[in-house]
Design an enzyme around this catalytic site. Structure first.
Site, PDB file in Angstrom:
ATOM      1  N   CYS A   1     -14.169 -20.166  -5.133  1.00  0.00           N
ATOM      2  CA  CYS A   1     -13.545 -19.873  -4.012  1.00  0.00           C
ATOM      3  C   CYS A   1     -13.008 -18.592  -3.824  1.00  0.00           C
ATOM      4  O   CYS A   1     -12.207 -17.922  -4.686  1.00  0.00           O
ATOM      5  CB  CYS A   1     -12.329 -20.855  -3.464  1.00  0.00           C
TER       6      CYS A   1
ATOM      7  N   LEU B   1     -10.613 -16.029  -0.975  1.00  0.00           N
ATOM      8  CA  LEU B   1     -10.151 -15.883   0.367  1.00  0.00           C
ATOM      9  C   LEU B   1      -9.384 -14.558   0.397  1.00  0.00           C
ATOM     10  O   LEU B   1      -8.766 -14.194  -0.360  1.00  0.00           O
ATOM     11  CB  LEU B   1      -8.999 -16.886   0.418  1.00  0.00           C
ATOM     12  N   THR B   2      -9.668 -13.956   1.526  1.00  0.00           N
ATOM     13  CA  THR B   2      -8.617 -12.928   1.720  1.00  0.00           C
ATOM     14  C   THR B   2      -7.827 -13.358   2.935  1.00  0.00           C
ATOM     15  O   THR B   2      -8.258 -13.947   4.016  1.00  0.00           O
ATOM     16  CB  THR B   2      -9.458 -11.594   2.276  1.00  0.00           C
TER      17      THR B   2
ATOM     18  N   GLN C   1      -7.658  -9.075   6.272  1.00  0.00           N
ATOM     19  CA  GLN C   1      -9.279  -9.131   6.265  1.00  0.00           C
ATOM     20  C   GLN C   1      -9.798  -7.669   6.933  1.00  0.00           C
ATOM     21  O   GLN C   1      -9.021  -7.075   7.492  1.00  0.00           O
ATOM     22  CB  GLN C   1      -9.899 -10.191   6.999  1.00  0.00           C
ATOM     23  N   ARG C   2     -11.097  -7.671   6.657  1.00  0.00           N
ATOM     24  CA  ARG C   2     -11.760  -6.195   7.218  1.00  0.00           C
ATOM     25  C   ARG C   2     -11.274  -5.205   6.560  1.00  0.00           C
ATOM     26  O   ARG C   2     -11.086  -3.994   7.283  1.00  0.00           O
ATOM     27  CB  ARG C   2     -11.805  -6.299   8.435  1.00  0.00           C
TER      28      ARG C   2
ATOM     29  N   GLY D   1     -11.525  -4.272   3.288  1.00  0.00           N
ATOM     30  CA  GLY D   1     -12.258  -4.044   1.917  1.00  0.00           C
ATOM     31  C   GLY D   1     -11.848  -4.844   0.682  1.00  0.00           C
ATOM     32  O   GLY D   1     -12.091  -4.858  -0.456  1.00  0.00           O
TER      33      GLY D   1
ATOM     34  N   GLU E   1     -20.263 -19.724  -6.611  1.00  0.00           N
ATOM     35  CA  GLU E   1     -20.595 -21.083  -6.226  1.00  0.00           C
ATOM     36  C   GLU E   1     -21.101 -21.174  -4.773  1.00  0.00           C
ATOM     37  O   GLU E   1     -20.529 -20.559  -3.867  1.00  0.00           O
ATOM     38  CB  GLU E   1     -19.264 -21.723  -6.464  1.00  0.00           C
TER      39      GLU E   1
ATOM     40  N   SER F   1     -19.704 -19.732   2.931  1.00  0.00           N
ATOM     41  CA  SER F   1     -19.637 -19.409   4.290  1.00  0.00           C
ATOM     42  C   SER F   1     -20.176 -18.307   5.010  1.00  0.00           C
ATOM     43  O   SER F   1     -20.741 -17.466   4.232  1.00  0.00           O
ATOM     44  CB  SER F   1     -18.197 -19.336   4.566  1.00  0.00           C
TER      45      SER F   1
HETATM   46  N1  ACO Z   1     -17.300 -10.212  11.314  1.00  0.00           N
HETATM   47  C1  ACO Z   1     -18.456  -9.592  10.829  1.00  0.00           C
HETATM   48  N2  ACO Z   1     -18.530  -9.154   9.548  1.00  0.00           N
HETATM   49  C2  ACO Z   1     -17.563  -9.650   8.593  1.00  0.00           C
HETATM   50  C3  ACO Z   1     -16.345 -10.034   9.058  1.00  0.00           C
HETATM   51  C4  ACO Z   1     -16.242 -10.630  10.419  1.00  0.00           C
HETATM   52  N3  ACO Z   1     -15.010 -11.121  10.841  1.00  0.00           N
HETATM   53  N4  ACO Z   1     -15.544 -10.059   8.032  1.00  0.00           N
HETATM   54  C5  ACO Z   1     -16.184  -9.602   6.914  1.00  0.00           C
HETATM   55  N5  ACO Z   1     -17.275  -9.367   7.231  1.00  0.00           N
HETATM   56  C6  ACO Z   1     -18.354  -8.735   6.566  1.00  0.00           C
HETATM   57  C7  ACO Z   1     -18.683  -7.105   6.944  1.00  0.00           C
HETATM   58  O1  ACO Z   1     -20.089  -6.650   6.524  1.00  0.00           O
HETATM   59  C8  ACO Z   1     -17.793  -6.414   5.743  1.00  0.00           C
HETATM   60  O2  ACO Z   1     -18.250  -5.134   5.182  1.00  0.00           O
HETATM   61  P1  ACO Z   1     -17.781  -3.821   6.218  1.00  0.00           P
HETATM   62  O3  ACO Z   1     -16.129  -4.144   6.713  1.00  0.00           O
HETATM   63  O4  ACO Z   1     -17.897  -2.696   5.379  1.00  0.00           O
HETATM   64  O5  ACO Z   1     -18.513  -3.985   7.629  1.00  0.00           O
HETATM   65  C9  ACO Z   1     -17.868  -7.259   4.576  1.00  0.00           C
HETATM   66  O6  ACO Z   1     -18.073  -8.719   5.158  1.00  0.00           O
HETATM   67  C10 ACO Z   1     -16.843  -7.362   3.709  1.00  0.00           C
HETATM   68  O7  ACO Z   1     -15.589  -7.012   4.123  1.00  0.00           O
HETATM   69  P2  ACO Z   1     -14.354  -7.044   3.160  1.00  0.00           P
HETATM   70  O8  ACO Z   1     -13.276  -6.407   3.980  1.00  0.00           O
HETATM   71  O9  ACO Z   1     -14.331  -6.424   1.870  1.00  0.00           O
HETATM   72  O10 ACO Z   1     -13.824  -8.560   3.305  1.00  0.00           O
HETATM   73  P3  ACO Z   1     -12.554  -9.347   3.793  1.00  0.00           P
HETATM   74  O11 ACO Z   1     -11.417  -8.921   3.059  1.00  0.00           O
HETATM   75  O12 ACO Z   1     -12.719  -9.551   5.175  1.00  0.00           O
HETATM   76  O13 ACO Z   1     -12.851 -10.989   3.087  1.00  0.00           O
HETATM   77  C11 ACO Z   1     -13.998 -12.873   2.920  1.00  0.00           C
HETATM   78  C12 ACO Z   1     -13.961 -11.529   3.188  1.00  0.00           C
HETATM   79  C13 ACO Z   1     -13.193 -13.176   1.833  1.00  0.00           C
HETATM   80  C14 ACO Z   1     -15.057 -13.830   3.093  1.00  0.00           C
HETATM   81  C15 ACO Z   1     -13.006 -13.357   4.245  1.00  0.00           C
HETATM   82  O14 ACO Z   1     -13.597 -13.309   5.131  1.00  0.00           O
HETATM   83  C16 ACO Z   1     -12.649 -14.884   4.157  1.00  0.00           C
HETATM   84  O15 ACO Z   1     -11.442 -14.987   3.255  1.00  0.00           O
HETATM   85  N6  ACO Z   1     -12.980 -15.746   5.035  1.00  0.00           N
HETATM   86  C17 ACO Z   1     -12.512 -17.034   4.940  1.00  0.00           C
HETATM   87  C18 ACO Z   1     -12.502 -17.890   3.432  1.00  0.00           C
HETATM   88  C19 ACO Z   1     -14.192 -17.899   3.257  1.00  0.00           C
HETATM   89  O16 ACO Z   1     -15.112 -17.976   4.239  1.00  0.00           O
HETATM   90  N7  ACO Z   1     -14.627 -17.652   2.029  1.00  0.00           N
HETATM   91  C20 ACO Z   1     -15.883 -17.518   1.506  1.00  0.00           C
HETATM   92  C21 ACO Z   1     -16.344 -18.913   1.129  1.00  0.00           C
HETATM   93  S1  ACO Z   1     -17.598 -18.823   0.079  1.00  0.00           S
HETATM   94  C22 ACO Z   1     -17.071 -19.097  -1.351  1.00  0.00           C
HETATM   95  O17 ACO Z   1     -15.866 -19.362  -1.570  1.00  0.00           O
HETATM   96  C23 ACO Z   1     -18.132 -18.834  -2.677  1.00  0.00           C
END
Ligand code: ACO
Ligand code: ZN
Length: 281
Positions: A150, A152-153, A158-159, A161, A184, A188
């Protein structure tokens, strides 16, 4: 009884307080029944115990002497630190972390069995302590070669990096283990976007620098990314051709440049020289 069940399905906890942030939750989560009347939860940002009232948290904060996650600090670069928390040794902390995460994760079942997992908790540190930014969990022993369960940010971070940093970190651990890894499933939507972004950038960077032919197996050895994930990424970029029963990478420099531009920001890099870690045994 049915009506009661329906009723308890409404999103109960609407916000959580964590450190200086008040965060809106994304999904319903069945906290124990004593939290049924509760729309806001107050988390201690350090030990992750949660309470129903601000006053309880205030009292807790006077006593709680934790200033960072329990466990070992395995990485420090500038103000960023990563802690490795063993779910078996710090059960309550690990369970609370899962509770918190579940408020932002829809599709994942919660792991009550935290014993089997390690938790990598990323923090921004200042003179008040280490503030949680996000985390990923990892099975101590994965039969399916999962290197991340799993991720999570926290929404306030978020957004920026951090997600890509956490993903990169999970692959650095795999490299140290001498294994390939994959997250795994299911992912999402945001998870898939983040992984696609990471895989794309890593692979394009190598293809851009590399002279001559390179195979998917070689790419996998260099990056610890599983061959299937490499193939699907390169296919989505239309860099794969199928010739004489074999997948061949066709990396035209102009096409690579176009994709690299589109791939956007690289994000925060993991400085491997600052990672002090030995694989779990
Ligand atoms: N809208 C569109 N694209 C997005 C968004 C958004 N809200 N958030 C992230 N992205 C995409 C973009 O392509 C982004 O790259 P960019 O900013 O260069 O365009 C890329 O994802 C990664 O961005 P980061 O800033 O590195 O990632 P972030 O710190 O926001 O974390 C994460 C990404 C962990 C998936 C976060 O959105 C989160 O915690 N979500 C809720 C929990 C979740 O869904 N976790 C993944 C489940 S799957 C698993 O656990 C195996
Ligand atoms: Zn505490």
């Amino acid at each position: 009884l049915r009506e009661h069940e329906e009723f308890t399905k409404v999103k109960n906890i609407a916000t959580v307080e964590l450190g200086k942030y008040e965060i809106e939750t994304w999904y319903f989560f069945p906290f124990p029944p004593e939290y049924n009347d509760c729309v806001k939860l107050f988390f201690c940002e350090f030990c992750l115990n949660f309470m129903k009232r601000k006053e309880q948290l205030r009292r807790h904060m006077r006593k709680c002497d934790l200033k960072h996650p329990p466990g070992d600090e395995i990485y420090r670069s500038g103000t960023l630190s990563m802690f490795e928390v063993d779910g078996k040794k710090n059960k309550v902390y690990a369970q609370n972390l899962c509770y918190l995460a579940k408020l932002f994760l829809d599709h994942k079942t919660l792991y009550y069995d935290v014993d089997l997992f390690l938790f990598y908790v990323l923090c921004e540190c200042d003179d008040r302590g280490c503030h949680k930014v996000g985390y990923f969990s990892k099975e101590k022993h994965s039969e399916e070669a999962y290197n991340l369960a799993c991720i999570l940010t926290l929404p306030s971070y978020q957004r920026k990096g951090y997600g890509k940093f956490l993903i990169a970190f999970s692959y650095e651990l795999s490299k140290k283990e001498g294994k390939v890894g994959t997250p795994e499933r299911p992912l999402s939507d945001l998870g898939l976007l983040s992984y696609r972004g990471y895989w794309t950038r890593v692979l394009l960077d190598i293809l851009k620098k590399h002279k001559g032919n390179i195979s998917i197996k070689e790419l996998s050895d260099m990056t610890a990314i599983k061959a299937e994930d490499i193939l699907s990424t390169l296919q989505s970029l239309e860099l794969i051709q199928y010739r004489k029963g074999q997948h061949v990478i066709c990396a035209d420099p102009k096409v690579l440049d176009r994709h690299l531009k589109a791939a956007g920001r690289g994000g925060l890099d993991v400085d491997v020289s600052k990672l002090i870690w030995t694989p779990y045994k």
